[in-house]
Design a protein around this motif. Structure first.
Motif, PDB file in Angstrom:
ATOM      1  N   PHE A  11    -106.159 -36.425 -94.274  1.00 50.60           N
ATOM      2  CA  PHE A  11    -107.193 -36.457 -95.529  1.00 50.60           C
ATOM      3  C   PHE A  11    -107.481 -35.070 -96.043  1.00 50.60           C
ATOM      4  O   PHE A  11    -107.656 -34.615 -96.814  1.00 50.60           O
ATOM      5  N   LEU A  12    -107.968 -34.253 -94.734  1.00 52.15           N
ATOM      6  CA  LEU A  12    -108.280 -32.845 -95.088  1.00 52.15           C
ATOM      7  C   LEU A  12    -107.507 -32.182 -95.583  1.00 52.15           C
ATOM      8  O   LEU A  12    -107.648 -31.154 -96.594  1.00 52.15           O
ATOM      9  N   ILE A  13    -106.303 -32.355 -95.234  1.00 51.88           N
ATOM     10  CA  ILE A  13    -105.242 -31.446 -95.796  1.00 51.88           C
ATOM     11  C   ILE A  13    -104.980 -31.755 -97.403  1.00 51.88           C
ATOM     12  O   ILE A  13    -104.761 -30.824 -98.202  1.00 51.88           O
ATOM     13  N   ALA A  14    -105.035 -33.031 -97.660  1.00 52.21           N
ATOM     14  CA  ALA A  14    -104.686 -33.525 -98.939  1.00 52.21           C
ATOM     15  C   ALA A  14    -106.139 -33.164 -99.851  1.00 52.21           C
ATOM     16  O   ALA A  14    -105.830 -32.531-100.935  1.00 52.21           O
ATOM     17  N   ALA A  15    -107.114 -33.187 -99.391  1.00 50.39           N
ATOM     18  CA  ALA A  15    -108.487 -32.539-100.001  1.00 50.39           C
ATOM     19  C   ALA A  15    -108.234 -31.096 -99.871  1.00 50.39           C
ATOM     20  O   ALA A  15    -108.595 -30.250-101.272  1.00 50.39           O
ATOM     21  N   PHE A  16    -107.643 -30.297 -99.099  1.00 50.40           N
ATOM     22  CA  PHE A  16    -107.334 -28.795 -99.493  1.00 50.40           C
ATOM     23  C   PHE A  16    -106.462 -28.650-100.651  1.00 50.40           C
ATOM     24  O   PHE A  16    -106.697 -27.695-101.089  1.00 50.40           O
ATOM     25  N   ILE A  17    -105.363 -29.328-100.559  1.00 51.46           N
ATOM     26  CA  ILE A  17    -104.446 -29.310-101.736  1.00 51.46           C
ATOM     27  C   ILE A  17    -104.850 -29.367-102.817  1.00 51.46           C
ATOM     28  O   ILE A  17    -104.804 -28.770-103.844  1.00 51.46           O
ATOM     29  N   VAL A  18    -105.823 -30.506-103.342  1.00 55.27           N
ATOM     30  CA  VAL A  18    -106.403 -30.839-104.508  1.00 55.27           C
ATOM     31  C   VAL A  18    -107.434 -29.771-104.832  1.00 55.27           C
ATOM     32  O   VAL A  18    -107.506 -29.373-105.642  1.00 55.27           O
ATOM     33  N   HIS A  44    -102.432 -22.392 -99.083  1.00 56.23           N
ATOM     34  CA  HIS A  44    -102.616 -23.394-100.126  1.00 56.23           C
ATOM     35  C   HIS A  44    -101.065 -23.641-100.733  1.00 56.23           C
ATOM     36  O   HIS A  44    -100.918 -24.572-100.929  1.00 56.23           O
ATOM     37  N   LEU A  45    -100.600 -22.432-101.329  1.00 54.72           N
ATOM     38  CA  LEU A  45     -99.250 -22.665-102.059  1.00 54.72           C
ATOM     39  C   LEU A  45     -98.259 -23.319-100.931  1.00 54.72           C
ATOM     40  O   LEU A  45     -97.524 -24.338-101.203  1.00 54.72           O
ATOM     41  N   GLY A  46     -98.288 -22.715 -99.552  1.00 50.57           N
ATOM     42  CA  GLY A  46     -97.038 -23.384 -98.705  1.00 50.57           C
ATOM     43  C   GLY A  46     -97.465 -24.990 -98.587  1.00 50.57           C
ATOM     44  O   GLY A  46     -96.475 -25.616 -98.442  1.00 50.57           O
ATOM     45  N   ALA A  47     -98.743 -25.165 -98.435  1.00 52.64           N
ATOM     46  CA  ALA A  47     -99.035 -26.725 -98.316  1.00 52.64           C
ATOM     47  C   ALA A  47     -98.585 -27.497 -99.400  1.00 52.64           C
ATOM     48  O   ALA A  47     -97.857 -28.808 -99.061  1.00 52.64           O
ATOM     49  N   ILE A  48     -98.777 -27.182-100.567  1.00 56.95           N
ATOM     50  CA  ILE A  48     -98.176 -28.077-101.718  1.00 56.95           C
ATOM     51  C   ILE A  48     -96.717 -28.180-101.728  1.00 56.95           C
ATOM     52  O   ILE A  48     -96.101 -29.159-102.050  1.00 56.95           O
ATOM     53  N   VAL A  49     -96.073 -27.085-101.666  1.00 55.75           N
ATOM     54  CA  VAL A  49     -94.760 -26.847-101.623  1.00 55.75           C
ATOM     55  C   VAL A  49     -93.933 -27.801-100.620  1.00 55.75           C
ATOM     56  O   VAL A  49     -93.165 -28.452-100.861  1.00 55.75           O
ATOM     57  N   PHE A  50     -94.584 -27.762 -99.520  1.00 59.14           N
ATOM     58  CA  PHE A  50     -94.227 -28.628 -98.289  1.00 59.14           C
ATOM     59  C   PHE A  50     -94.155 -30.004 -98.801  1.00 59.14           C
ATOM     60  O   PHE A  50     -93.132 -30.636 -98.528  1.00 59.14           O
TER      61      PHE A  50
END
Length: 126
Positions: A11-18, A44-50
């Motif tokens: 959830f924290l990773i998803a919140a970071f992305i958004v 942040h870019l790496g997280a959403i691209v992944f």
């Protein structure tokens, strides 16, 4: 317990992305220098691209797979979840056709890339 911890991390990773992208937009308008930090921006870019790549390739998220294994299978049975896990799961997982998620991830990744162009990362002077 470990499955609940993993769900909260997810959830924290998803919140970071958004919220990360929203923070960049707001921060650029308000002059917040931290939103241009290269570490923050490229992480942040790496997280959403992944996430977008997983969706395009049809690969299940490793965090979801690991959580399911810790719970004993891909069941959404609330009997194996704590109170916090039920609420976090309700916020994190929605029921919709897969193409909606893939499209959303690709749009968010594109918005993140475009934002890199218009609000570029900068190293602090010093």
């Amino acid at each position: 317990m470990m499955a609940d911890v993993l769900l909260v991390v997810h959830f924290l990773i998803a919140a970071f992305i958004v919220l990360g992208l929203v923070a960049v937009w707001v921060g650029a308008a308000l002059g917040w220098r931290w939103v241009c930090d290269p570490w923050f921006r490229y992480l942040h870019l790496g997280a959403i691209v992944f996430v977008a790549a997983e969706a395009v390739l049809g690969i299940a998220c490793p965090l979801t797979v690991w959580e399911d294994l810790l719970r004993g299978g891909p069941s959404m049975d609330s009997g194996t979840e704590s109170f916090v896990a039920r609420w976090v799961r309700a916020l994190l997982f929605y029921q919709a056709p897969e193409w909606i998620f893939t499209t959303t991830y690709l749009v968010w990744a594109t918005a993140t890339l475009v934002t890199l162009r218009f609000v570029p990362p900068r190293r602090r002077a010093g």
